[in-house]
Design a protein around this motif. Sequence first.
Motif, PDB file in Angstrom:
ATOM      1  N   ASP A   1      -3.157  10.115   6.464  1.00 18.28           N
ATOM      2  CA  ASP A   1      -3.067   9.000   7.411  1.00 18.28           C
ATOM      3  C   ASP A   1      -3.603   7.704   6.793  1.00 18.28           C
ATOM      4  OD1 ASP A   1      -1.987  10.664   9.292  1.00 18.28           O
ATOM      5  OD2 ASP A   1      -3.693  10.655  10.652  1.00 18.28           O
ATOM      6  N   GLN A   2      -4.670   7.806   6.012  1.00 14.61           N
ATOM      7  CA  GLN A   2      -5.241   6.615   5.379  1.00 14.61           C
ATOM      8  C   GLN A   2      -4.269   6.012   4.367  1.00 14.61           C
ATOM      9  OE1 GLN A   2      -9.177   7.325   3.766  1.00 14.61           O
ATOM     10  NE2 GLN A   2      -9.779   8.509   5.554  1.00 14.61           N
ATOM     11  N   ILE A   3      -3.656   6.881   3.568  1.00 18.68           N
ATOM     12  CA  ILE A   3      -2.700   6.403   2.565  1.00 18.68           C
ATOM     13  C   ILE A   3      -1.483   5.783   3.241  1.00 18.68           C
ATOM     14  CG2 ILE A   3      -1.164   7.108   0.689  1.00 18.68           C
ATOM     15  CD1 ILE A   3      -3.204   9.326   0.040  1.00 18.68           C
ATOM     16  N   VAL A   4      -0.978   6.470   4.263  1.00 15.69           N
ATOM     17  CA  VAL A   4       0.194   5.967   4.984  1.00 15.69           C
ATOM     18  C   VAL A   4      -0.132   4.621   5.629  1.00 15.69           C
ATOM     19  CG1 VAL A   4       1.689   6.376   6.978  1.00 15.69           C
ATOM     20  CG2 VAL A   4       1.241   8.228   5.351  1.00 15.69           C
ATOM     21  N   ALA A   5      -1.310   4.524   6.245  1.00 19.61           N
ATOM     22  CA  ALA A   5      -1.699   3.275   6.900  1.00 19.61           C
ATOM     23  C   ALA A   5      -1.777   2.126   5.908  1.00 19.61           C
ATOM     24  CB  ALA A   5      -3.044   3.464   7.606  1.00 19.61           C
ATOM     25  N   ARG A   6      -2.301   2.405   4.711  1.00 22.22           N
ATOM     26  CA  ARG A   6      -2.405   1.359   3.692  1.00 22.22           C
ATOM     27  C   ARG A   6      -1.014   0.892   3.247  1.00 22.22           C
ATOM     28  NH1 ARG A   6      -6.272  -0.177  -0.168  1.00 22.22           N
ATOM     29  NH2 ARG A   6      -5.461  -2.044  -1.208  1.00 22.22           N
ATOM     30  N   CYS A   7      -0.102   1.854   3.059  1.00 21.41           N
ATOM     31  CA  CYS A   7       1.245   1.501   2.609  1.00 21.41           C
ATOM     32  C   CYS A   7       2.042   0.774   3.685  1.00 21.41           C
ATOM     33  CB  CYS A   7       1.994   2.761   2.175  1.00 21.41           C
ATOM     34  SG  CYS A   7       1.353   3.551   0.668  1.00 21.41           S
ATOM     35  N   LEU A   8       1.730   1.050   4.945  1.00 21.50           N
ATOM     36  CA  LEU A   8       2.491   0.460   6.051  1.00 21.50           C
ATOM     37  C   LEU A   8       1.809  -0.770   6.646  1.00 21.50           C
ATOM     38  CD1 LEU A   8       3.760   3.629   7.970  1.00 21.50           C
ATOM     39  CD2 LEU A   8       4.903   2.304   6.188  1.00 21.50           C
ATOM     40  N   GLU A   9       0.814  -1.298   5.943  1.00 20.07           N
ATOM     41  CA  GLU A   9       0.101  -2.476   6.453  1.00 20.07           C
ATOM     42  C   GLU A   9       1.020  -3.638   6.841  1.00 20.07           C
ATOM     43  OE1 GLU A   9      -2.925  -3.677   3.761  1.00 20.07           O
ATOM     44  OE2 GLU A   9      -4.421  -2.274   4.547  1.00 20.07           O
ATOM     45  N   PRO A  10       2.078  -3.932   6.051  1.00 23.90           N
ATOM     46  CA  PRO A  10       2.948  -5.060   6.435  1.00 23.90           C
ATOM     47  C   PRO A  10       3.585  -4.899   7.810  1.00 23.90           C
ATOM     48  CG  PRO A  10       3.344  -4.428   4.157  1.00 23.90           C
ATOM     49  CD  PRO A  10       2.460  -3.374   4.742  1.00 23.90           C
ATOM     50  N   PHE A  11       3.737  -3.627   8.257  1.00 26.20           N
ATOM     51  CA  PHE A  11       4.362  -3.393   9.557  1.00 26.20           C
ATOM     52  C   PHE A  11       3.354  -3.310  10.691  1.00 26.20           C
ATOM     53  CE2 PHE A  11       7.382  -1.129   6.619  1.00 26.20           C
ATOM     54  CZ  PHE A  11       8.368  -2.108   6.676  1.00 26.20           C
ATOM     55  N   SER A  12       2.092  -3.177  10.359  1.00 26.27           N
ATOM     56  CA  SER A  12       1.085  -3.009  11.404  1.00 26.27           C
ATOM     57  C   SER A  12       0.298  -4.293  11.663  1.00 26.27           C
ATOM     58  CB  SER A  12       0.120  -1.876  11.026  1.00 26.27           C
ATOM     59  OG  SER A  12      -0.519  -2.150   9.788  1.00 26.27           O
ATOM     60  N   MET A  13       0.634  -5.351  10.936  1.00 26.17           N
ATOM     61  CA  MET A  13      -0.021  -6.633  11.168  1.00 26.17           C
ATOM     62  C   MET A  13       0.310  -7.146  12.569  1.00 26.17           C
ATOM     63  SD  MET A  13      -1.650  -7.249   8.355  1.00 26.17           S
ATOM     64  CE  MET A  13      -1.648  -7.066   6.564  1.00 26.17           C
TER      65      MET A  13
ATOM     66  N   VAL B   1      15.310  -7.895   9.503  1.00 28.42           N
ATOM     67  CA  VAL B   1      15.010  -6.678   8.747  1.00 28.42           C
ATOM     68  C   VAL B   1      13.929  -6.958   7.710  1.00 28.42           C
ATOM     69  CG1 VAL B   1      15.975  -4.778   7.406  1.00 28.42           C
ATOM     70  CG2 VAL B   1      17.443  -6.041   8.992  1.00 28.42           C
ATOM     71  N   VAL B   2      12.890  -6.115   7.711  1.00 29.28           N
ATOM     72  CA  VAL B   2      11.820  -6.199   6.724  1.00 29.28           C
ATOM     73  C   VAL B   2      11.742  -4.856   6.007  1.00 29.28           C
ATOM     74  CG1 VAL B   2       9.374  -6.593   6.317  1.00 29.28           C
ATOM     75  CG2 VAL B   2      10.538  -7.812   8.171  1.00 29.28           C
ATOM     76  N   ALA B   3      11.801  -4.873   4.684  1.00 26.65           N
ATOM     77  CA  ALA B   3      11.785  -3.632   3.903  1.00 26.65           C
ATOM     78  C   ALA B   3      10.528  -3.566   3.042  1.00 26.65           C
ATOM     79  CB  ALA B   3      13.026  -3.542   3.030  1.00 26.65           C
ATOM     80  N   GLN B   4       9.984  -2.360   2.926  1.00 26.53           N
ATOM     81  CA  GLN B   4       8.750  -2.152   2.171  1.00 26.53           C
ATOM     82  C   GLN B   4       8.895  -0.914   1.288  1.00 26.53           C
ATOM     83  OE1 GLN B   4       5.975  -3.838   1.891  1.00 26.53           O
ATOM     84  NE2 GLN B   4       4.613  -2.349   0.931  1.00 26.53           N
ATOM     85  N   PRO B   5       8.680  -1.034  -0.031  1.00 25.16           N
ATOM     86  CA  PRO B   5       8.710   0.158  -0.881  1.00 25.16           C
ATOM     87  C   PRO B   5       7.473   1.027  -0.645  1.00 25.16           C
ATOM     88  CG  PRO B   5       8.100  -1.774  -2.171  1.00 25.16           C
ATOM     89  CD  PRO B   5       8.451  -2.271  -0.802  1.00 25.16           C
ATOM     90  N   CYS B   6       7.693   2.324  -0.545  1.00 23.30           N
ATOM     91  CA  CYS B   6       6.590   3.276  -0.326  1.00 23.30           C
ATOM     92  C   CYS B   6       6.797   4.492  -1.230  1.00 23.30           C
ATOM     93  CB  CYS B   6       6.525   3.703   1.143  1.00 23.30           C
ATOM     94  SG  CYS B   6       6.116   2.395   2.304  1.00 23.30           S
ATOM     95  N   SER B   7       6.953   4.246  -2.515  1.00 27.17           N
ATOM     96  CA  SER B   7       7.260   5.325  -3.459  1.00 27.17           C
ATOM     97  C   SER B   7       6.178   6.389  -3.513  1.00 27.17           C
ATOM     98  CB  SER B   7       7.486   4.733  -4.858  1.00 27.17           C
ATOM     99  OG  SER B   7       8.573   3.822  -4.849  1.00 27.17           O
ATOM    100  N   LEU B   8       4.941   6.023  -3.178  1.00 31.21           N
ATOM    101  CA  LEU B   8       3.842   6.995  -3.196  1.00 31.21           C
ATOM    102  C   LEU B   8       4.090   8.139  -2.219  1.00 31.21           C
ATOM    103  CD1 LEU B   8       1.056   7.753  -4.289  1.00 31.21           C
ATOM    104  CD2 LEU B   8       0.033   6.288  -2.545  1.00 31.21           C
ATOM    105  N   PHE B   9       4.849   7.881  -1.165  1.00 32.59           N
ATOM    106  CA  PHE B   9       5.137   8.918  -0.173  1.00 32.59           C
ATOM    107  C   PHE B   9       5.891  10.095  -0.788  1.00 32.59           C
ATOM    108  CE2 PHE B   9       5.134   5.997   3.851  1.00 32.59           C
ATOM    109  CZ  PHE B   9       3.816   5.668   3.574  1.00 32.59           C
ATOM    110  N   VAL B  10       6.676   9.827  -1.840  1.00 43.38           N
ATOM    111  CA  VAL B  10       7.444  10.883  -2.493  1.00 43.38           C
ATOM    112  C   VAL B  10       6.501  11.928  -3.089  1.00 43.38           C
ATOM    113  CG1 VAL B  10       9.052  11.420  -4.366  1.00 43.38           C
ATOM    114  CG2 VAL B  10       9.394   9.371  -2.964  1.00 43.38           C
ATOM    115  N   ALA B  11       5.477  11.459  -3.791  1.00 47.46           N
ATOM    116  CA  ALA B  11       4.510  12.382  -4.402  1.00 47.46           C
ATOM    117  C   ALA B  11       3.754  13.169  -3.335  1.00 47.46           C
ATOM    118  CB  ALA B  11       3.539  11.602  -5.275  1.00 47.46           C
ATOM    119  N   LEU B  12       3.358  12.502  -2.266  1.00 42.95           N
ATOM    120  CA  LEU B  12       2.659  13.193  -1.179  1.00 42.95           C
ATOM    121  C   LEU B  12       3.530  14.307  -0.612  1.00 42.95           C
ATOM    122  CD1 LEU B  12       1.081  10.213   0.820  1.00 42.95           C
ATOM    123  CD2 LEU B  12      -0.119  11.823  -0.670  1.00 42.95           C
ATOM    124  N   ALA B  13       4.788  13.996  -0.352  1.00 43.52           N
ATOM    125  CA  ALA B  13       5.693  14.972   0.248  1.00 43.52           C
ATOM    126  C   ALA B  13       5.902  16.175  -0.664  1.00 43.52           C
ATOM    127  CB  ALA B  13       7.027  14.311   0.580  1.00 43.52           C
TER     128      ALA B  13
END
Length: 283
Positions: free
Chosen positions: A166-178, A143-155
């Motif tokens: 998409d650009q913001i989401v991609a930047r926040c999810l970089e650890p999972f897309s490596m 299990v790998v967990a990543q905080p993405c609190s910025l998504f709350v403001a976007l929503a």
Amino acid sequence: MQLQTDWPIGVFDSGVGGLTVLNALREKLPNENLLYLGDTARVPYGTKSSLSVTRYAEQAAACLIRQQIKMLVVACNTASAVAIEPLRAIYPHLPIVGVVEPGAEASCEATRNGHIGVIATESTVNNAAYQTAILKQNPDASVVAQPCSLFVALAEEGWHDGPLVDQIVARCLEPFSMEHSQIDTLVLGCTHFPALRQSIARVMGDAVSLVDSAQTTAVYVSDLLQKTNLMNQSGCGAEVNFMVTDGPERFVRVASHFFSEKIDPARVQVVDIQHIHIPETES
């Protein structure tokens, strides 16, 4: 106290994100009365200490229980992560459901290779609630967990789709897309995040399954109602009512991004829960 089948299911959240859970409950259980409480005066919970969040959750639960509810759904991931057991200790007679356990269970069922990612608020990630719940279900999982609190403001601002999102989401999810990331399942561990589901899905690709804790919680609640014989059999039209601790006008405006039905401001009651009495833990 004898719980009655026609009593509402109480749902609480730190603000509006829990409306995704309310929406899922409404779709899954159209005959059930629902009572929603958003603690909008103290949102967000995700940056607060565990001690504060537990106190807030106990106050919200006490307020809802005063209204005679037959089940309590903690629709806030942060509160679910830290306050479920204290609430169950205070109210052992009441079925209490959080969003973490159903989400963890669903992720273990969805994964094919045992590699699971979790995105949530900083507090939920730091508390390791999802990590613990997933490993309890499947001790061999990674299990790998990543905080993405910025998504709350976007929503909440209604920024749910488009190239910039998409650009913001991609930047926040970089650890999972490596390239070294092996996850095949991603848990949306905050009730705001389903609003960004399309963008998250595009960034992660078709090989990664998304687990929505709102949908899985609704299924869990439905099953529990049947097991406890608490399904509403009255045949009367189901009602959905709302309470907030501050800012009903903003609540109604932002709710349009999360709830499929238009909310009449007249149905939103403002309540003060900060000084509400908390019962002693039952022995």
